[in-house]
Write a protein that holds these residues in place. Sequence first.
Motif, PDB file in Angstrom:
ATOM      1  N   TRP A   1       0.833  -1.206   0.000  1.00  0.00           N
ATOM      2  CA  TRP A   1       0.000   0.000   0.000  1.00  0.00           C
ATOM      3  C   TRP A   1       0.867   1.255   0.000  1.00  0.00           C
ATOM      4  O   TRP A   1       0.472   2.288  -0.524  1.00  0.00           O
ATOM      5  CB  TRP A   1      -0.946  -0.003   1.198  1.00  0.00           C
ATOM      6  N   SER A   2       2.060   1.178   0.597  1.00  0.00           N
ATOM      7  CA  SER A   2       2.928   2.348   0.675  1.00  0.00           C
ATOM      8  C   SER A   2       3.764   2.545  -0.579  1.00  0.00           C
ATOM      9  O   SER A   2       4.423   3.579  -0.734  1.00  0.00           O
ATOM     10  CB  SER A   2       3.863   2.233   1.887  1.00  0.00           C
ATOM     11  N   GLY A   3       3.754   1.551  -1.477  1.00  0.00           N
ATOM     12  CA  GLY A   3       4.527   1.662  -2.704  1.00  0.00           C
ATOM     13  C   GLY A   3       5.966   1.242  -2.565  1.00  0.00           C
ATOM     14  O   GLY A   3       6.745   1.328  -3.528  1.00  0.00           O
ATOM     15  N   THR A   4       6.363   0.757  -1.388  1.00  0.00           N
ATOM     16  CA  THR A   4       7.721   0.264  -1.180  1.00  0.00           C
ATOM     17  C   THR A   4       7.674  -1.244  -0.956  1.00  0.00           C
ATOM     18  O   THR A   4       6.676  -1.770  -0.453  1.00  0.00           O
ATOM     19  CB  THR A   4       8.378   0.943   0.032  1.00  0.00           C
ATOM     20  N   PRO A   5       8.732  -1.971  -1.327  1.00  0.00           N
ATOM     21  CA  PRO A   5       8.701  -3.437  -1.229  1.00  0.00           C
ATOM     22  C   PRO A   5       8.505  -3.902   0.214  1.00  0.00           C
ATOM     23  O   PRO A   5       9.054  -3.312   1.153  1.00  0.00           O
ATOM     24  CB  PRO A   5      10.065  -3.857  -1.765  1.00  0.00           C
ATOM     25  N   LEU A   6       7.737  -4.974   0.386  1.00  0.00           N
ATOM     26  CA  LEU A   6       7.569  -5.591   1.694  1.00  0.00           C
ATOM     27  C   LEU A   6       8.722  -6.543   1.974  1.00  0.00           C
ATOM     28  O   LEU A   6       9.303  -7.127   1.055  1.00  0.00           O
ATOM     29  CB  LEU A   6       6.266  -6.380   1.757  1.00  0.00           C
ATOM     30  N   ALA A   7       9.003  -6.737   3.265  1.00  0.00           N
ATOM     31  CA  ALA A   7       9.975  -7.733   3.690  1.00  0.00           C
ATOM     32  C   ALA A   7       9.216  -9.002   4.070  1.00  0.00           C
ATOM     33  O   ALA A   7       8.269  -8.949   4.857  1.00  0.00           O
ATOM     34  CB  ALA A   7      10.776  -7.214   4.887  1.00  0.00           C
ATOM     35  N   PHE A   8       9.601 -10.129   3.476  1.00  0.00           N
ATOM     36  CA  PHE A   8       8.961 -11.416   3.776  1.00  0.00           C
ATOM     37  C   PHE A   8       9.950 -12.313   4.514  1.00  0.00           C
ATOM     38  O   PHE A   8      11.153 -12.217   4.309  1.00  0.00           O
ATOM     39  CB  PHE A   8       8.497 -12.082   2.475  1.00  0.00           C
ATOM     40  N   PRO A   9       9.454 -13.254   5.340  1.00  0.00           N
ATOM     41  CA  PRO A   9       8.040 -13.440   5.695  1.00  0.00           C
ATOM     42  C   PRO A   9       7.538 -12.328   6.610  1.00  0.00           C
ATOM     43  O   PRO A   9       8.316 -11.690   7.316  1.00  0.00           O
ATOM     44  CB  PRO A   9       8.030 -14.796   6.396  1.00  0.00           C
ATOM     45  N   ARG A  10       6.246 -12.130   6.593  1.00  0.00           N
ATOM     46  CA  ARG A  10       5.594 -11.091   7.377  1.00  0.00           C
ATOM     47  C   ARG A  10       4.377 -11.682   8.075  1.00  0.00           C
ATOM     48  O   ARG A  10       3.635 -12.464   7.477  1.00  0.00           O
ATOM     49  CB  ARG A  10       5.143  -9.948   6.456  1.00  0.00           C
ATOM     50  N   ILE A  11       4.186 -11.345   9.343  1.00  0.00           N
ATOM     51  CA  ILE A  11       2.952 -11.678  10.046  1.00  0.00           C
ATOM     52  C   ILE A  11       2.002 -10.511   9.832  1.00  0.00           C
ATOM     53  O   ILE A  11       2.264  -9.402  10.284  1.00  0.00           O
ATOM     54  CB  ILE A  11       3.192 -11.909  11.551  1.00  0.00           C
ATOM     55  N   GLN A  12       0.912 -10.740   9.107  1.00  0.00           N
ATOM     56  CA  GLN A  12      -0.057  -9.684   8.855  1.00  0.00           C
ATOM     57  C   GLN A  12      -0.998  -9.518  10.058  1.00  0.00           C
ATOM     58  O   GLN A  12      -0.774 -10.080  11.110  1.00  0.00           O
ATOM     59  CB  GLN A  12      -0.852  -9.991   7.586  1.00  0.00           C
ATOM     60  N   GLY A  13      -2.061  -8.780   9.846  1.00  0.00           N
ATOM     61  CA  GLY A  13      -3.040  -8.584  10.901  1.00  0.00           C
ATOM     62  C   GLY A  13      -3.054  -7.156  11.394  1.00  0.00           C
ATOM     63  O   GLY A  13      -2.422  -6.825  12.408  1.00  0.00           O
ATOM     64  N   ALA A  14      -3.773  -6.288  10.672  1.00  0.00           N
ATOM     65  CA  ALA A  14      -3.826  -4.875  11.037  1.00  0.00           C
ATOM     66  C   ALA A  14      -4.742  -4.621  12.226  1.00  0.00           C
ATOM     67  O   ALA A  14      -4.523  -3.691  13.001  1.00  0.00           O
ATOM     68  CB  ALA A  14      -4.300  -4.057   9.828  1.00  0.00           C
ATOM     69  N   ASP A  15      -5.771  -5.435  12.372  1.00  0.00           N
ATOM     70  CA  ASP A  15      -6.784  -5.265  13.419  1.00  0.00           C
ATOM     71  C   ASP A  15      -6.459  -6.162  14.590  1.00  0.00           C
ATOM     72  O   ASP A  15      -6.467  -7.390  14.422  1.00  0.00           O
ATOM     73  CB  ASP A  15      -8.134  -5.722  12.880  1.00  0.00           C
ATOM     74  N   CYS A  16      -6.207  -5.629  15.772  1.00  0.00           N
ATOM     75  CA  CYS A  16      -6.058  -6.566  16.883  1.00  0.00           C
ATOM     76  C   CYS A  16      -6.363  -5.926  18.225  1.00  0.00           C
ATOM     77  O   CYS A  16      -6.188  -4.724  18.428  1.00  0.00           O
ATOM     78  CB  CYS A  16      -4.683  -7.224  16.897  1.00  0.00           C
ATOM     79  N   CYS A  17      -6.834  -6.785  19.118  1.00  0.00           N
ATOM     80  CA  CYS A  17      -7.092  -6.442  20.509  1.00  0.00           C
ATOM     81  C   CYS A  17      -6.361  -7.458  21.370  1.00  0.00           C
ATOM     82  O   CYS A  17      -6.310  -8.648  21.032  1.00  0.00           O
ATOM     83  CB  CYS A  17      -8.591  -6.496  20.800  1.00  0.00           C
ATOM     84  N   GLY A  18      -5.778  -7.003  22.451  1.00  0.00           N
ATOM     85  CA  GLY A  18      -5.083  -7.935  23.327  1.00  0.00           C
ATOM     86  C   GLY A  18      -4.721  -7.309  24.653  1.00  0.00           C
ATOM     87  O   GLY A  18      -5.155  -6.192  24.986  1.00  0.00           O
ATOM     88  N   GLU A  19      -3.900  -8.020  25.405  1.00  0.00           N
ATOM     89  CA  GLU A  19      -3.475  -7.595  26.734  1.00  0.00           C
ATOM     90  C   GLU A  19      -1.967  -7.427  26.759  1.00  0.00           C
ATOM     91  O   GLU A  19      -1.227  -8.289  26.265  1.00  0.00           O
ATOM     92  CB  GLU A  19      -3.896  -8.637  27.778  1.00  0.00           C
ATOM     93  N   ILE A  20      -1.513  -6.327  27.321  1.00  0.00           N
ATOM     94  CA  ILE A  20      -0.074  -6.122  27.472  1.00  0.00           C
ATOM     95  C   ILE A  20       0.451  -7.085  28.538  1.00  0.00           C
ATOM     96  O   ILE A  20      -0.037  -7.101  29.678  1.00  0.00           O
ATOM     97  CB  ILE A  20       0.250  -4.671  27.859  1.00  0.00           C
ATOM     98  N   VAL A  21       1.443  -7.907  28.152  1.00  0.00           N
ATOM     99  CA  VAL A  21       2.002  -8.892  29.085  1.00  0.00           C
ATOM    100  C   VAL A  21       3.469  -8.632  29.398  1.00  0.00           C
ATOM    101  O   VAL A  21       4.030  -9.261  30.300  1.00  0.00           O
ATOM    102  CB  VAL A  21       1.822 -10.333  28.552  1.00  0.00           C
ATOM    103  N   ALA A  22       4.112  -7.748  28.668  1.00  0.00           N
ATOM    104  CA  ALA A  22       5.506  -7.396  28.944  1.00  0.00           C
ATOM    105  C   ALA A  22       5.785  -6.032  28.335  1.00  0.00           C
ATOM    106  O   ALA A  22       5.141  -5.628  27.361  1.00  0.00           O
ATOM    107  CB  ALA A  22       6.468  -8.446  28.374  1.00  0.00           C
ATOM    108  N   VAL A  23       6.755  -5.323  28.907  1.00  0.00           N
ATOM    109  CA  VAL A  23       7.124  -4.002  28.396  1.00  0.00           C
ATOM    110  C   VAL A  23       8.634  -3.931  28.236  1.00  0.00           C
ATOM    111  O   VAL A  23       9.391  -4.593  28.955  1.00  0.00           O
ATOM    112  CB  VAL A  23       6.637  -2.868  29.329  1.00  0.00           C
TER     113      VAL A  23
END
Length: 370
Positions: free
Chosen positions: A87-109
């Motif tokens: 979408w940005s017009g620049t090459p992607l780096a593979f492999p890639r874990i996709q998933g733009a939409d997510c909800c979760g819990e912070i377990v480490a910082v």
Amino acid sequence: MTNHPLPRTMAGVLLTGHGGLDKLQYRQDLPVPQPGANEVLIRIGAAAVNNTDINTRIGWYSKAVTGDTNQGAASGFDTVNDDDASWSGTPLAFPRIQGADCCGEIVAVGAHVDAGRIGERVLVRVLQAPLTGNGDYHCITYGSECDGGFAQYAVVRASEAFAVNSALSDAELASFPCAYSTAENMLERAGLKTGERVLITGASGGVGSAAVQLAKRRGAYVIAVCGVDKCSDIKELGADLVIPRGESLVGTLGRDSVQVVVDLVAGPQWPQLCELLCRAGRYAVAGAIAGPIVELDVRTLYLKDLSFFGCTWQPRRVFENLVGYIERGEIRPLIAKIYPLGQIVAAQEDFMAKKFIGKLVLVPPQEEAD
């Protein structure tokens, strides 16, 4: 820093290159990422499927592709140029874990992040500030330029993880970020006001159905376009008038009849949208699932003093406002089906079939790998 020991490996989906569904590999031996400075680690509760995920997989954003998304959604496009297929017009780096939409819990910082954030339930902003530098109209997409939420765990910059206080489930919350922030951004860019008439194309999809709710929230008169079998559902969602897809929009509404068009479809119907807009009307676009190449009579554009808004980058306030709408119960989730993460191919096949209203959501295994 974490309050509890974390597993060394996890389940997740790798995108191995641009192409068909065979490019999605579900694995159970991926290393759990570690948060760096100013980052948090999230245990993913749920992640939704989006057009962006599929368009990125098939390389639809490449200028070498001129057809609609579904022409290559299952097997990809032979004409893709990998150099501009993201979408940005620049090459992607593979492999890639996709998933733009997510909800979760912070377990480490990581370093420089308050350990008090551990345990927060968060939504991840989809259109994020660039990884280096900053500035308006520069951004990255979560799950594109960096790994995203199609896994049991994911790293995100602490500034892009927004605490959310809601009784909704993780799956329900995961249905919001991409679709609703996209829709809200379109309405904000177009300046939709109370009492104005807005036409929304693709109204049964994730962004379209979100736009219906968000436009009604603003007090607009909402005209929605969708498949004939979904009209009653979109009416129930809040649309004031629903027009079956394929009917003449100008014939039904008349020329110069709406102040704003929110378009997610483009394709053959596109010239009608300019005819529908009144003088000084505003057109906002964030998708072209029916085809990106359209015909424009430039005279219509300038003689009617129309304004066109391409809507990708989002100011931070759009996501902040969205979290507020969720916490105050001003919008509701619309989920069609929930799948185990390992069934991502089936979920994307169903997504491409467009026989549902709202969002399809993936849930990772609850048992942690080790």
